[in-house]
Design a protein around this motif. Sequence first.
Motif, mmCIF file in Angstrom:
data_model
loop_
_atom_site.group_PDB
_atom_site.id
_atom_site.type_symbol
_atom_site.label_atom_id
_atom_site.label_comp_id
_atom_site.label_asym_id
_atom_site.label_seq_id
_atom_site.Cartn_x
_atom_site.Cartn_y
_atom_site.Cartn_z
ATOM 1 N N MET A 28 2.627 20.794 -4.228
ATOM 2 C CA MET A 28 1.170 20.405 -4.366
ATOM 3 C C MET A 28 1.432 18.938 -4.286
ATOM 4 S SD MET A 28 -0.428 23.123 -5.248
ATOM 5 C CE MET A 28 -1.801 22.717 -6.377
ATOM 6 N N ARG A 29 0.197 18.402 -3.916
ATOM 7 C CA ARG A 29 0.160 16.821 -3.769
ATOM 8 C C ARG A 29 0.735 16.015 -5.136
ATOM 9 N NH1 ARG A 29 -2.760 14.765 -0.151
ATOM 10 N NH2 ARG A 29 -3.327 13.036 -1.372
ATOM 11 N N VAL A 30 0.228 16.692 -6.173
ATOM 12 C CA VAL A 30 0.962 16.012 -7.427
ATOM 13 C C VAL A 30 2.365 15.808 -7.564
ATOM 14 C CG1 VAL A 30 0.675 16.065 -9.848
ATOM 15 C CG2 VAL A 30 -1.219 17.079 -8.763
ATOM 16 N N ILE A 87 0.858 -1.308 -0.071
ATOM 17 C CA ILE A 87 -0.229 -0.053 -0.026
ATOM 18 C C ILE A 87 0.795 1.335 0.022
ATOM 19 C CG2 ILE A 87 -1.909 1.210 1.137
ATOM 20 C CD1 ILE A 87 -2.632 -1.459 2.442
ATOM 21 N N MET A 88 1.013 1.786 -1.184
ATOM 22 C CA MET A 88 1.997 2.862 -1.317
ATOM 23 C C MET A 88 1.330 4.277 -0.628
ATOM 24 S SD MET A 88 3.115 2.262 -5.414
ATOM 25 C CE MET A 88 1.362 2.564 -6.021
ATOM 26 N N ASP A 89 1.741 4.547 0.386
ATOM 27 C CA ASP A 89 0.927 5.837 1.013
ATOM 28 C C ASP A 89 1.861 6.768 1.483
ATOM 29 O OD1 ASP A 89 -1.362 7.169 1.656
ATOM 30 O OD2 ASP A 89 -1.619 6.013 3.617
ATOM 31 N N GLY A 90 1.558 8.182 1.276
ATOM 32 C CA GLY A 90 2.096 9.008 1.807
ATOM 33 C C GLY A 90 2.682 10.209 0.996
ATOM 34 N N ASN A 91 2.374 10.094 -0.257
ATOM 35 C CA ASN A 91 2.885 11.028 -1.312
ATOM 36 C C ASN A 91 2.273 12.465 -0.998
ATOM 37 O OD1 ASN A 91 3.554 8.551 -2.628
ATOM 38 N ND2 ASN A 91 2.103 9.056 -4.315
ATOM 39 N N GLY A 92 1.382 12.533 -0.673
ATOM 40 C CA GLY A 92 0.623 13.957 -0.225
ATOM 41 C C GLY A 92 1.349 14.715 0.694
ATOM 42 N N ARG A 93 1.655 13.895 1.842
ATOM 43 C CA ARG A 93 2.348 14.358 3.086
ATOM 44 C C ARG A 93 3.815 14.788 2.579
ATOM 45 N NH1 ARG A 93 0.539 9.680 6.795
ATOM 46 N NH2 ARG A 93 -0.507 9.134 4.580
ATOM 47 N N TRP A 94 4.280 13.852 1.660
ATOM 48 C CA TRP A 94 5.783 14.159 1.338
ATOM 49 C C TRP A 94 5.761 15.601 0.779
ATOM 50 C CZ3 TRP A 94 8.484 14.653 -3.175
ATOM 51 C CH2 TRP A 94 9.773 14.425 -3.101
ATOM 52 N N GLY A 128 4.039 14.902 -5.066
ATOM 53 C CA GLY A 128 4.431 13.729 -4.272
ATOM 54 C C GLY A 128 4.089 12.639 -5.170
ATOM 55 N N HIS A 129 2.865 12.608 -5.981
ATOM 56 C CA HIS A 129 2.816 11.489 -6.708
ATOM 57 C C HIS A 129 3.830 11.133 -7.818
ATOM 58 C CE1 HIS A 129 -1.056 11.145 -4.768
ATOM 59 N NE2 HIS A 129 -1.576 12.203 -5.385
ATOM 60 N N GLN A 130 4.389 12.297 -8.302
ATOM 61 C CA GLN A 130 5.413 12.150 -9.383
ATOM 62 C C GLN A 130 6.625 11.562 -8.791
ATOM 63 O OE1 GLN A 130 5.633 16.346 -10.386
ATOM 64 N NE2 GLN A 130 3.908 16.360 -11.998
ATOM 65 N N ASN A 160 -13.045 9.654 -5.261
ATOM 66 C CA ASN A 160 -13.725 10.694 -4.610
ATOM 67 C C ASN A 160 -12.765 11.802 -4.310
ATOM 68 O OD1 ASN A 160 -15.896 9.246 -4.376
ATOM 69 N ND2 ASN A 160 -15.357 8.040 -2.900
ATOM 70 N N ARG A 161 -11.492 11.559 -4.842
ATOM 71 C CA ARG A 161 -10.625 12.874 -4.466
ATOM 72 C C ARG A 161 -10.876 14.098 -5.292
ATOM 73 N NH1 ARG A 161 -4.561 10.918 -2.576
ATOM 74 N NH2 ARG A 161 -5.495 9.288 -1.063
ATOM 75 N N PRO A 162 -10.393 15.223 -5.037
ATOM 76 C CA PRO A 162 -10.521 16.397 -5.848
ATOM 77 C C PRO A 162 -10.304 15.881 -7.475
ATOM 78 C CG PRO A 162 -9.285 17.093 -4.238
ATOM 79 C CD PRO A 162 -9.514 15.722 -3.996
HETATM 80 C C1 IPE Z 1 -0.808 7.528 -1.781
HETATM 81 O O1 IPE Z 1 -0.445 8.609 -1.253
HETATM 82 C C2 IPE Z 1 -1.057 7.685 -3.403
HETATM 83 C C3 IPE Z 1 -2.367 7.334 -3.666
HETATM 84 C C4 IPE Z 1 -3.450 7.179 -2.774
HETATM 85 C C5 IPE Z 1 -2.871 7.546 -5.112
HETATM 86 P P1 IPE Z 1 -1.537 9.795 -0.857
HETATM 87 O O2 IPE Z 1 -1.967 10.659 -1.842
HETATM 88 O O3 IPE Z 1 -2.703 9.043 -0.118
HETATM 89 O O4 IPE Z 1 -0.721 10.535 0.469
HETATM 90 P P2 IPE Z 1 -1.115 10.958 1.791
HETATM 91 O O5 IPE Z 1 -1.676 9.766 2.450
HETATM 92 O O6 IPE Z 1 -2.372 12.031 1.660
HETATM 93 O O7 IPE Z 1 -0.021 11.798 2.286
#
Ligand code: IPE
Length: 249
Positions: free
Chosen positions: A33-35, A19-26, A37-39, A71-73
Amino acid sequence: MTYKEQVDRSRLPRHVAIIMDGNGRWAKQQGEMRVFGHQNGVTAVRQTAEAAAEIGVEYVTLYAFSTENWNRPKEEVDALMQLLVHTIHEETKTLNENDIRLETIGDTNSLPESCRRELLEAIENTKNNKRMALVLALSYSSRWEITEATRKIAEDVQQGKIKPAEIGSDTINDYLCTAKYPEPELLIRTSGEHRVSNFLLWQIAYSEFYFTDTLWPDFNKEEFYKALVDYQKRERRFGQTSEQVLKTS
Ligand code: IPE
Ligand code: IPE
Ligand code: MG
């Protein structure tokens, strides 16, 4: 000694789910911006796939986009889909060089057309690769999967293909998206969250869980091997006693 050196290659998990999590917080930590983190999460995907293939893991399933993530923006969903198209396009060559085949589980019909096309093309172009399967869970959730499986079983019962009395746990397994994969022995979740978030509920009945505070974009090969080393310290009992397990192993 590196974690890679500490891994016992004779006792590897065949299948690791992540479960790859934490991109947004990173991204937030970097003031971005959150994107962003995804990149940067793509680097971690590449590292993880390479690390797993190098050591001899046969299947890696990555939770890339959940049913609930729709359901995200809209801007974030669109950016994630674009990133997916771009990444799959760019990485197919590397997948072939590393003898890794790309596969997918989830409701791929709900993905944008461009995304589905790119995905199917990459799956086709890498299908003969033997070293490892990299399985992307896209528009996936376990409850969606189990609901779909239930519907298909009901249809097959109605058409007389199977009898209700014949339904066993193997039958259910056969109707899941993961029918052809062994159950993951190890489930990793990054970013310090201790939950399953609708991922592989049926399949992880006896998986070992590994949680790390590392945010996904910072996850790398050594982090992956560290999880394997930790997994190898566990005793998997499957409901039996420790004495029974030691006798049969
Ligand atoms: C995981 O990171 C990636 C996806 C769910 C697509 P998040 O986007 O959930 O990052 P956080 O949990 O808000 O930090
Ligand atoms: C789980 O992460 C889904 C993916 C990694 C694709 P989320 O960030 O969406 O999960 P919650 O919302 O924290 O449970
Ligand atoms: Mg998250």
